[in-house]
Motif scaffolding. Structure first.
Motif, PDB file in Angstrom:
ATOM      1  N   TYR A 590       0.839  -1.196   0.000  1.00 48.75           N
ATOM      2  CA  TYR A 590       0.000   0.000   0.000  1.00 48.75           C
ATOM      3  C   TYR A 590       0.875   1.248   0.000  1.00 48.75           C
ATOM      4  N   TRP A 591       1.885   1.270   0.868  1.00 43.26           N
ATOM      5  CA  TRP A 591       2.798   2.414   0.937  1.00 43.26           C
ATOM      6  C   TRP A 591       3.455   2.645  -0.420  1.00 43.26           C
ATOM      7  N   SER A 592       3.920   1.587  -1.048  1.00 45.40           N
ATOM      8  CA  SER A 592       4.644   1.713  -2.312  1.00 45.40           C
ATOM      9  C   SER A 592       3.765   2.315  -3.405  1.00 45.40           C
ATOM     10  N   THR A 625       0.261  12.023   4.683  1.00 47.41           N
ATOM     11  CA  THR A 625      -0.604  10.956   5.187  1.00 47.41           C
ATOM     12  C   THR A 625       0.193   9.675   5.393  1.00 47.41           C
ATOM     13  N   LEU A 626       1.076   9.367   4.460  1.00 42.95           N
ATOM     14  CA  LEU A 626       1.920   8.181   4.608  1.00 42.95           C
ATOM     15  C   LEU A 626       2.828   8.302   5.818  1.00 42.95           C
ATOM     16  N   GLY A 632       7.910   4.723   9.625  1.00 43.90           N
ATOM     17  CA  GLY A 632       8.935   3.694   9.578  1.00 43.90           C
ATOM     18  C   GLY A 632       9.124   3.055   8.231  1.00 43.90           C
ATOM     19  N   ARG A 633       8.491   3.605   7.183  1.00 47.97           N
ATOM     20  CA  ARG A 633       8.623   3.044   5.848  1.00 47.97           C
ATOM     21  C   ARG A 633       9.095   4.140   4.890  1.00 47.97           C
ATOM     22  N   GLY A 634      10.331   4.116   4.491  1.00 47.73           N
ATOM     23  CA  GLY A 634      10.826   5.015   3.460  1.00 47.73           C
ATOM     24  C   GLY A 634      10.692   6.478   3.764  1.00 47.73           C
ATOM     25  N   GLU A 670      18.366  11.668   7.716  1.00 50.45           N
ATOM     26  CA  GLU A 670      18.060  10.244   7.536  1.00 50.45           C
ATOM     27  C   GLU A 670      19.039   9.564   6.585  1.00 50.45           C
ATOM     28  N   SER A 671      19.830  10.338   5.835  1.00 52.29           N
ATOM     29  CA  SER A 671      20.708   9.791   4.801  1.00 52.29           C
ATOM     30  C   SER A 671      22.087   9.475   5.361  1.00 52.29           C
TER      31      SER A 671
END
Length: 690
Positions: A590-592, A625-626, A632-634, A670-671
């Protein structure tokens, strides 16, 4: 071999209890089993859940061959359960095919618990409260209960292990039955060897005296299921595994050499939960962390420790090496040590632990028997102090089991919801466009989709392929025989072969099948990125559709379709599932697709002159929203894209520049300093951070 005294319950008379079943053990076994079946029935999953359930059910429905080693005993029994159930139920109220297979799991797991109760009752001199405590604790522990109400091979496996223990403890001279159980076990699940090998050593004298009867039983149990299922298997089963048409293919399947015969899975896949930097100690540590939760929060472990101490006291005063007690404790140690030496799951990975924990049921069987011994010691202590001991003991067993049921009931209810089956139904409806559709699936969600095709006859016009199975040499000929209209690039019929190996690329395969509408589910394998040379990826609900670069979709048409498709299934129900569950893994998909959708919207907005600021804000809303709903995802890439979006709004929104800077600072934080992302130095330059 004569019967040996081995289990001492300390009482005023220091009575030694010898291992023999109760005269009416069959009644006890049936009573225990029916009790636990009643517990399981209200919680039966109405359809398939995650993992291998869809693949096993599909093989049964179409008389195909399941994944290695084939599970012929399971397949024969499942097929019988399914056909009998369909005959006995009305067509108007008939459950799904998977429900009958779930029922079979409940029957065998209840039977395993019933045997545990009978073993403990007989081994402790008729102390049925101890038998009830062990059986109830085992039956309602988390992993056991979960696999008792869903389609999997582990309920039957548990039953066979319990039958083996019963036979060794109470019937050591009945070598035919011992051979039969060993044969049936190896015709089902190879890990029965962890208990069978110590058992054969323990009863070796009896086997020498009646070796022919042992071989007869082992041969009947081991050979007949394989021969029967291979002969029953349909040549046209569309969802079958392997090539059993020749001896080499059969041996490959039987020995699981595609996976690695003595390991849990193939380490070569980039998404595998197997292999990696893992050690025996780290895997054993995961087992020890998991054990308290499987043993009633540690109460079972405490009583099992008491049982082991009882064994230690026992072997100090008898011929220790010839007692069934020694065999049982040695078998437990053998399983724990050898399994964790061979198992190649990755510690720390929730889904890897979920896979490994299914095999730990073998350990819980023995530990709950040992806990029954510990309970028996407690019962002797209590009996010496009150005449109401028997009532109190039964109440203790029931309360302990009831607490476990209360704590886990809601969790089991959530896990047995048919979320993945409903998602598979949604996917097949998305593919029902009136055109030929080809869906390339990565991961085990493939099995849920083929279940609905094979068992429920849905999605007839859609071709569903597993990207991982395309790397097996037997899969190409299988597709050619069962998927009309699908073309394979060359005679090697193998995708992702090493350079010079004669295989084909994904681009070659997809271009050859350009008459299909082509979709991806769960992305593609990065080992072969050639599809990106010819195709661009556009989200389509939870799926991703491939379009040739020279013919991209109409933007307005795509927006309308994607919005309708993503609203066709409630993704928020997935958030109820813990990491390591198959449902939780769907959240990544869903996230992708939503992230890709926001990217497409932002790209289109910035392609306009001036940019379409409303679309930019829509993309930002999806990104944010994501971040809020699925942390924790991307997050790194989302912060980068949010910054790009706010940069487009600088001329119209006075706060956009501050938001852009904040987003890009989070991206940089984050990088990794050596991150190969080409945008990283550009962004650092814009922020004057070089």
């Amino acid at each position: 071999m004569g019967q040996t005294k081995h289990f001492a319950v300390e009482s005023d008379s220091q009575k030694l209890i010898t291992p023999h079943p109760e005269p009416d053990w069959r009644i006890g076994f049936i009573s225990f089993s029916i009790t636990f079946l009643i517990v399981y029935l209200p919680n039966l999953a109405p359809s398939i859940v995650g993992g291998d359930a869809g693949e096993l059910a599909s093989a049964v429905c179409r008389r195909g061959i399941a994944h290695p080693p084939g599970y012929p005993l399971f397949s024969i029994l499942s097929y019988s359960f399914l056909k009998t159930g369909l005959l006995l139920t009305s067509a108007t109220v008939q459950p799904e095919a998977a429900w009958f297979l779930n029922l079979m799991s409940a029957v065998f797991m209840a039977g395993a618990a019933g045997l545990i109760g009978s073993i403990v009752s007989g081994w402790t001199g008729g102390q049925r409260a101890a038998g009830l405590f062990s059986a109830l604790g085992f039956a309602t522990s988390r992993t056991v209960w979960e696999y008792a109400v869903t389609t999997e091979v582990f309920a039957l496996h548990a039953f066979l292990i319990c039958a083996l223990i019963f036979c060794v403890v109470f019937l050591p001279k009945k070598v035919f039955w011992l051979g039969l159980i060993c044969g049936l076990g190896l015709a089902h699940h190879h890990t029965l060897a962890f208990y069978a090998l110590p058992a054969l050593f323990f009863v070796r004298k009896s086997i020498r005296q009646s070796w022919l009867m042992f071989l007869l039983g082992a041969g009947a149990g081991g050979v007949i299921p394989y021969a029967l299922w291979v002969s029953m298997a349909s040549d046209n089963a569309p969802y079958s595994w392997g090539d059993l048409s020749n001896l080499s293919g059969f041996w490959t399947h039987f020995t699981r050499s595609d996976y690695g015969s003595l390991s849990l899975g193939n380490e070569n896949s980039e998404v595998s939960v197997f292999g990696g930097d893992t050690t025996f100690v780290s895997r054993l540590f995961e087992f020890l962390k998991f054990a308290p939760g499987a043993m009633a929060g540690g109460l079972g472990l405490l009583l099992a420790t008491m049982g082991i101490l009882e064994w230690k006291n026992c072997v100090s005063r008898t011929n220790w090496h010839s007692t069934p007690t020694t065999w049982l404790v040695a078998s437990l140690a053998f399983f724990i040590l050898v399994y964790h030496a061979l198992a190649n799951f990755r510690p720390g990975s929730p889904i890897a632990i979920a896979v490994a924990s299914r095999f730990w049921i073998q350990a819980w069987i023995v530990l709950w028997i040992l806990a029954g011994w510990g309970f028996a010691r407690y019962s002797v202590w209590l009996t010496s102090r009150t005449r109401f001991a028997e009532i109190l003991l039964f109440l203790t067993a029931i309360i302990a089991g009831g607490i476990q049921v209360g704590l886990l009931h809601n969790e089991i209810r959530i896990k047995t919801r048919p979320v993945l089956s409903e998602f598979a139904e949604y996917v097949l409806k998305q593919l029902d466009t009136g055109r030929q559709s080809l869906l390339l699936v990565r991961g085990d969600i493939f099995f849920s989709i083929i279940y609905r095709k094979a068992c429920l006859d849905e999605g007839r016009d859609a071709v569903i392929l597993s990207q991982s199975l395309m790397t097996y040499p037997w899969y190409g000929p299988h597709l050619r025989a069962n998927q009309s209209g699908l073309l394979i690039p060359n005679s090697e019929l193998l995708w992702l072969t090493p350079a010079g190996g004669g295989g084909y690329t994904m681009r070659q395969f997809l271009e050859l099948n350009g008459n299909f509408d082509i979709y991806l589910l769960n992305g593609y394998y990065s080992q072969d990125r050639t599809l990106l040379d010819y195709f661009q990826i556009w989200p389509s609900g939870f799926l991703e559709k491939l379009h040739p670069y020279q013919s991209p979709p109409d933007y307005a048409t795509w927006r309308n379709h994607d919005a309708r498709a993503v609203s066709g299934w409630d993704w928020k129900q997935l958030s109820k599932y813990p990491p390591g569950s198959w449902e939780y893994e769907l959240l990544n998909q869903y996230w992708s697709t939503r992230h890709l959708s926001a990217n497409r919207i932002l790209d289109h907005a910035n392609s306009q002159r001036p940019p379409d600021f409303a679309e930019v804000r829509e993309a930002i809303q999806i990104y944010e929203t994501l971040l809020g709903d699925l942390p924790g995802r991307g997050e790194k890439v989302i912060y980068k894209n949010i910054g790009i979006a706010y940069m487009s709004l600088i001329r119209t929104d006075p706060n956009a520049e501050i938001k852009m800077v904040n987003a890009w600072k989070r991206f940089i934080a984050e990088s990794d300093p050596n991150d190969p992302d080409p945008d990283l130095p550009k962004i650092r330059g814009i922020l004057n951070l070089n």
